[in-house]
Structure formats: structure tokens, C-alpha cells
Design a protein around this motif. Structure first.
Motif, PDB file in Angstrom:
ATOM      1  N   ILE A 175       0.861  -1.190   0.000  1.00 56.70           N
ATOM      2  CA  ILE A 175       0.000   0.000   0.000  1.00 56.70           C
ATOM      3  C   ILE A 175       0.895   1.237   0.000  1.00 56.70           C
ATOM      4  CG2 ILE A 175      -1.769   1.305   1.215  1.00 56.70           C
ATOM      5  CD1 ILE A 175      -2.779  -1.285   2.419  1.00 56.70           C
ATOM      6  N   VAL A 176       0.902   1.977  -1.093  1.00 53.90           N
ATOM      7  CA  VAL A 176       1.731   3.175  -1.205  1.00 53.90           C
ATOM      8  C   VAL A 176       1.058   4.324  -0.450  1.00 53.90           C
ATOM      9  CG1 VAL A 176       2.843   4.802  -2.774  1.00 53.90           C
ATOM     10  CG2 VAL A 176       2.519   2.415  -3.474  1.00 53.90           C
ATOM     11  N   PRO A 177       1.736   4.947   0.515  1.00 53.97           N
ATOM     12  CA  PRO A 177       1.140   6.045   1.280  1.00 53.97           C
ATOM     13  C   PRO A 177       0.587   7.153   0.377  1.00 53.97           C
ATOM     14  CG  PRO A 177       3.203   5.370   2.280  1.00 53.97           C
ATOM     15  CD  PRO A 177       3.099   4.631   0.980  1.00 53.97           C
ATOM     16  N   GLU A 178      -0.643   7.582   0.655  1.00 55.51           N
ATOM     17  CA  GLU A 178      -1.345   8.645  -0.062  1.00 55.51           C
ATOM     18  C   GLU A 178      -1.666   8.289  -1.513  1.00 55.51           C
ATOM     19  OE1 GLU A 178      -2.448  11.031   1.751  1.00 55.51           O
ATOM     20  OE2 GLU A 178      -1.282  10.337   3.466  1.00 55.51           O
ATOM     21  N   VAL A 179      -1.365   7.070  -1.917  1.00 54.44           N
ATOM     22  CA  VAL A 179      -1.647   6.629  -3.291  1.00 54.44           C
ATOM     23  C   VAL A 179      -2.459   5.344  -3.309  1.00 54.44           C
ATOM     24  CG1 VAL A 179      -0.619   5.866  -5.475  1.00 54.44           C
ATOM     25  CG2 VAL A 179       0.432   7.740  -4.187  1.00 54.44           C
ATOM     26  N   GLY A 180      -2.109   4.399  -2.460  1.00 54.81           N
ATOM     27  CA  GLY A 180      -2.845   3.157  -2.371  1.00 54.81           C
ATOM     28  C   GLY A 180      -2.463   2.143  -3.431  1.00 54.81           C
ATOM     29  N   MET A 181      -3.445   1.328  -3.830  1.00 56.70           N
ATOM     30  CA  MET A 181      -3.251   0.276  -4.813  1.00 56.70           C
ATOM     31  C   MET A 181      -4.173   0.514  -6.000  1.00 56.70           C
ATOM     32  SD  MET A 181      -3.535  -2.762  -1.980  1.00 56.70           S
ATOM     33  CE  MET A 181      -3.809  -4.032  -3.201  1.00 56.70           C
ATOM     34  N   GLU A 182      -3.913  -0.180  -7.094  1.00 52.56           N
ATOM     35  CA  GLU A 182      -4.808  -0.087  -8.242  1.00 52.56           C
ATOM     36  C   GLU A 182      -6.179  -0.655  -7.879  1.00 52.56           C
ATOM     37  OE1 GLU A 182      -3.098  -1.906 -11.642  1.00 52.56           O
ATOM     38  OE2 GLU A 182      -1.413  -0.500 -11.760  1.00 52.56           O
ATOM     39  N   GLU A 183      -7.210  -0.086  -8.476  1.00 53.79           N
ATOM     40  CA  GLU A 183      -8.577  -0.422  -8.105  1.00 53.79           C
ATOM     41  C   GLU A 183      -8.894  -1.898  -8.299  1.00 53.79           C
ATOM     42  OE1 GLU A 183     -12.965   0.802  -9.710  1.00 53.79           O
ATOM     43  OE2 GLU A 183     -11.527   2.420  -9.402  1.00 53.79           O
ATOM     44  N   ASP A 184      -8.492  -2.480  -9.429  1.00 55.78           N
ATOM     45  CA  ASP A 184      -8.808  -3.887  -9.661  1.00 55.78           C
ATOM     46  C   ASP A 184      -8.072  -4.785  -8.687  1.00 55.78           C
ATOM     47  OD1 ASP A 184      -6.335  -3.347 -10.744  1.00 55.78           O
ATOM     48  OD2 ASP A 184      -6.612  -4.612 -12.506  1.00 55.78           O
ATOM     49  N   CYS A 185      -6.866  -4.410  -8.304  1.00 57.15           N
ATOM     50  CA  CYS A 185      -6.092  -5.160  -7.312  1.00 57.15           C
ATOM     51  C   CYS A 185      -6.776  -5.091  -5.949  1.00 57.15           C
ATOM     52  CB  CYS A 185      -4.682  -4.601  -7.234  1.00 57.15           C
ATOM     53  SG  CYS A 185      -3.584  -5.519  -6.140  1.00 57.15           S
ATOM     54  N   CYS A 186      -7.244  -3.911  -5.597  1.00 57.84           N
ATOM     55  CA  CYS A 186      -7.952  -3.721  -4.335  1.00 57.84           C
ATOM     56  C   CYS A 186      -9.210  -4.587  -4.282  1.00 57.84           C
ATOM     57  CB  CYS A 186      -8.309  -2.250  -4.164  1.00 57.84           C
ATOM     58  SG  CYS A 186      -9.321  -1.899  -2.713  1.00 57.84           S
ATOM     59  N   GLN A 187      -9.967  -4.597  -5.360  1.00 57.00           N
ATOM     60  CA  GLN A 187     -11.198  -5.381  -5.373  1.00 57.00           C
ATOM     61  C   GLN A 187     -10.917  -6.878  -5.305  1.00 57.00           C
ATOM     62  OE1 GLN A 187     -14.390  -4.419  -8.005  1.00 57.00           O
ATOM     63  NE2 GLN A 187     -14.056  -2.216  -7.892  1.00 57.00           N
ATOM     64  N   ARG A 188      -9.799  -7.325  -5.888  1.00 52.14           N
ATOM     65  CA  ARG A 188      -9.419  -8.735  -5.779  1.00 52.14           C
ATOM     66  C   ARG A 188      -9.180  -9.115  -4.320  1.00 52.14           C
ATOM     67  NH1 ARG A 188      -6.034  -8.006 -10.316  1.00 52.14           N
ATOM     68  NH2 ARG A 188      -4.161  -7.956  -9.004  1.00 52.14           N
ATOM     69  N   VAL A 189      -8.467  -8.247  -3.613  1.00 50.71           N
ATOM     70  CA  VAL A 189      -8.177  -8.511  -2.209  1.00 50.71           C
ATOM     71  C   VAL A 189      -9.461  -8.512  -1.390  1.00 50.71           C
ATOM     72  CG1 VAL A 189      -6.997  -7.652  -0.152  1.00 50.71           C
ATOM     73  CG2 VAL A 189      -5.841  -7.584  -2.366  1.00 50.71           C
ATOM     74  N   VAL A 190     -10.327  -7.533  -1.624  1.00 50.94           N
ATOM     75  CA  VAL A 190     -11.584  -7.439  -0.886  1.00 50.94           C
ATOM     76  C   VAL A 190     -12.426  -8.697  -1.100  1.00 50.94           C
ATOM     77  CG1 VAL A 190     -13.783  -6.207  -0.707  1.00 50.94           C
ATOM     78  CG2 VAL A 190     -11.648  -4.921  -0.888  1.00 50.94           C
ATOM     79  N   SER A 191     -12.489  -9.168  -2.334  1.00 51.33           N
ATOM     80  CA  SER A 191     -13.267 -10.366  -2.636  1.00 51.33           C
ATOM     81  C   SER A 191     -12.780 -11.554  -1.815  1.00 51.33           C
ATOM     82  CB  SER A 191     -13.165 -10.677  -4.134  1.00 51.33           C
ATOM     83  OG  SER A 191     -13.809 -11.897  -4.439  1.00 51.33           O
ATOM     84  N   GLN A 192     -11.466 -11.723  -1.733  1.00 50.91           N
ATOM     85  CA  GLN A 192     -10.915 -12.850  -0.991  1.00 50.91           C
ATOM     86  C   GLN A 192     -11.129 -12.708   0.513  1.00 50.91           C
ATOM     87  OE1 GLN A 192      -6.919 -14.189  -2.708  1.00 50.91           O
ATOM     88  NE2 GLN A 192      -7.243 -12.268  -3.811  1.00 50.91           N
TER      89      GLN A 192
END
Length: 375
Positions: free
Chosen positions: A115-132
Motif C-alpha cells: 500500500i503506497v502512502p497517499e496513493v494506495g493500490m490499483e482499483e482492480d487489485c484492491c477489489q481482488r483482495v476485498v473479494s478474498q
């Protein structure tokens, strides 16, 4: 108490009778430290005979009860069968100084590292993690357990692109409905219902208080606020974690009635309720020729959530409902995945920031390698 929670207690009593002493160096080759905390430490190791890589979790015996050690071990061994939960490997033993068990090793670090500070992760990557994570938490909740410690440091990566992650660290897990002392702490991950215990820190830190005695102990015990362990705690943490993943920051500094950013969010949630007392934000604003009327009818979004689409806003307001009894379940959050979460302007800005941070990260890594004499 569910059948799973009863079985867990039985397994702990049985395994206590068969736990054996082993010499770690005789059976394992320790490679490197993977993580450490108040519980102890986790080391990457290889089984000397089989060559199997694994993570060994060390618990100091002087600060860890045998039952709590066996509870975490047996929970991970028998009940963490979901692919996004870290599972124990059936190896548990003790040394003169530690209790140790082996678990699956995640070789790519944890979510905090990506997780890059003040930037975060790419949206599709974030949703993959949330799904799991939704699947992992739903699995635990169905068995009657609540994780109670969902945070980036406890989400482990099985690959560099977050295609497979595992929720781990089950030391805080409790059975649903268990009565525990409520604790408030200064963090966005702390639930709003815990604020009733704010200011009662003396009932926890009083162990070091010089004023001992039975009377003082009774008074301290009365100050504690007892609460029931509920899955809604995990829902709240999942919502905050998702915000951190996609933005690289937290929505508020702490979940408290004197935190302005949280109060703005709370006001937004209260105003966004529909007639049925359900959140009604996943709708496009009604078109009207009167701009004054449109501005009046539209619920003002909390400032820290203006970068999100209506779909994402509904996702957050479901998991981050200030009222625990109306908080959405992890499995319900799955319905908000797949669509756009960030508004186009914000997505473009974050993409540009990621490119900059990626370049800076490459330069930093080169300098680190040069400093170590690596070419």
C-alpha cells in the motif's frame, strides 16, 4: 456456542496431552524473520528432511498460556480451510523458552508492504483482495468465530500481484457472543460502539498502579465495559482496510465523537438514510431543470469520500455503518465489486502518482543495492 467452537475447546484439551518437546535446530533450518509483534515472532524455515518451506510461529512461554497457544494452533489447523485463510501444518511443539507451531508461508510479505502512502493500490487489485477477504471472513463467521484483528499487517501475499492473499494471525479470535471487556483505542479501525469505554484506560493500565488491594481491584473491575463479540467488528475493519488500500490513507484519524473527519462521515450516513432506514446512496441524482432544488435534494457527501462513485459509497456506508446492528456482512459486500469505484478524475490523478512513486521506489532500491555492494 456453535459445534465448531465446542470442538475447538475439545481439541485444545486433547492436544495439550500430546504436545512434545523438540529442538528447532535439529529439525528446521531457519532462514529469515518474517514478522514480529507482541505475540512473538514468525520465522521462514525449511524442514531439513522434507525440504518443505514453512513459517514457524514462536510464542514466548513466559507471556503465553498453553491454552491460548493451542487455541490459535487448532483453530488454524482444523477450521481455516478457506483458501484465503492461513492454515497450520500439523506441527506443534515446545522448547524451554517457546511454544511453536508451523503454518503456511506467504513469501511475498503482507498487504502493508504494497500500500503506497497517499496513493494506495490499483482499483482492480484492491477489489481482488476485498473479494478474498470477504470469503475468508464469511467462512469464519459461519463457524461462529470473529477475527477481531483485520488490518494490512495480517493479510499475507502469496504472489506479488495480490491474486492470492491469506488472512492470518488468529490470536484475537473469539467465539461470537463471547463477553469481553470493551476497549477503545485511538485508531480508525476501532469501532464506534467501543467509544463507551473511552477514558477507562485506568482499568487496563492499573496493573502497574502502586495502589494495590482488594478494594481497588473491585473498583477497577466495575469500571470495565463488557461487550458481546460480534461479526460487525470485522465488517468495520474490512471497510477501513479497503479505504486504506484504495487511497493509501485512512478516512479519519480515530473513530471518536471529537474527530471532525469522522463526524462529517457520521452526518453523511445519518442524512443518507432512506424511508426504510436503509442506506440509499446507490442511485444517480435525479435530473431537474432547477439547480437549486437539485442541490437541496442531493445528500452532501463526506469530504473524504467525494472521490468515490455512488457504488463505492454504498459499499463503504454498508460496512462502515456507525450503528453495529445495521452494519453489512462481508458476504453482502461482494455485490458492490466489479464496477468502477473511483471517479475518473481521481483515478487519473492516482495513476499519475503511482507512476511517480514507482520511479522513486526503483531509485531507492538501486541505492540500497549499491549501499550493500550488490550489482
Amino acid at each position: 456456542m456453535t459445534a465448531a467452537t465446542k470442538l475447538l475447546d475439545e481439541m485444545c484439551h486433547l492436544s495439550a496431552q500430546s504436545l512434545t518437546a523438540l529442538d528447532t535446530s535439529e529439525h528446521f533450518k531457519l532462514l529469515k524473520l518474517l514478522g514480529e509483534g507482541s505475540y512473538g515472532k514468525v520465522m521462514l524455515a525449511v524442514h531439513k528432511k522434507r525440504g518443505t518451506p514453512m513459517a514457524l510461529k514462536f510464542f514466548p512461554r513466559e507471556s503465553t498460556s498453553l491454552f491460548s497457544f493451542l487455541r490459535e494452533y487448532n483453530l488454524s489447523l482444523a477450521f481455516c480451510t478457506h483458501p484465503s485463510l492461513t492454515r497450520a501444518l500439523g506441527i506443534a511443539y515446545f522448547t524451554p523458552s517457546h511454544y511453536i507451531f508451523a503454518q503456511q508461508a506467504s513469501l511475498f510479505g503482507d498487504l502493508y508492504d504494497v500500500i503506497v502512502p497517499e496513493v494506495g493500490m490499483e482499483e482492480d487489485c484492491c477489489q481482488r483482495v476485498v473479494s478474498q477477504l470477504c470469503g475468508a471472513l464469511s467462512h469464519l463467521h459461519a463457524l461462529g468465530f470473529v477475527h477481531r484483528d483485520v488490518k494490512p499487517e495480517n493479510v499475507f501475499l502469496c504472489d506479488s500481484a495480490c491474486r492470492w492473499v491469506k488472512l492470518g494471525d488468529f490470536g484475537m479470535v473469539k467465539a461470537k457472543g463471547t463477553r469481553v471487556p470493551e476497549v477503545w483505542y485511538s485508531s480508525p479501525y476501532c469501532t464506534p460502539e467501543a467509544e463507551v469505554a473511552r477514558g477507562n484506560e485506568d482499568s487496563w493500565s492499573s496493573m502497574n498502579d502502586q495502589r494495590d488491594g482488594a478494594k481497588d481491584d473491585e473498583e477497577k473491575e466495575k469500571k470495565r465495559v463488557w461487550a458481546s463479540v460480534e461479526p460487525s467488528t470485522d465488517s468495520w475493519a474490512l471497510g477501513v482496510l479497503t479505504y486504506a488500500m484504495i487511497t493509501g490513507s485512512h478516512p479519519w484519524a480515530e473513530t471518536a465523537s471529537d474527530c471532525r473527519s469522522y463526524l462529517k462521515y457520521q452526518e453523511w450516513c445519518d442524512r443518507a438514510k432512506g424511508p426504510s432506514d436503509e442506506l440509499d446512496v446507490w442511485t444517480e441524482p435525479q435530473k431537474t431543470s432547477d439547480p437549486n432544488k437539485a442541490q437541496k435534494d442531493q445528500t452532501p457527501t463526506a469530504p473524504q469520500f467525494t472521490c468515490f462513485t455512488p457504488l463505492a459509497c454504498c459499499f463503504f456506508q454498508s460496512l462502515l455503518n456507525p450503528r453495529a446492528q445495521h452494519r453489512g456482512r462481508p458476504e453482502d459486500a461482494l455485490s458492490y465489486l466489479g464496477g468502477d469505484w473511483m471517479v475518473e478524475k481521481e483515478r487519473a490523478r492516482l495513476e499519475e502518482e503511482r507512476k511517480k512513486s514507482s520511479g522513486k521506489g526503483a531509485v531507492r532500491r538501486m541505492k540500497e543495492m549499491e549501499g550493500r555492494g550488490e550489482r
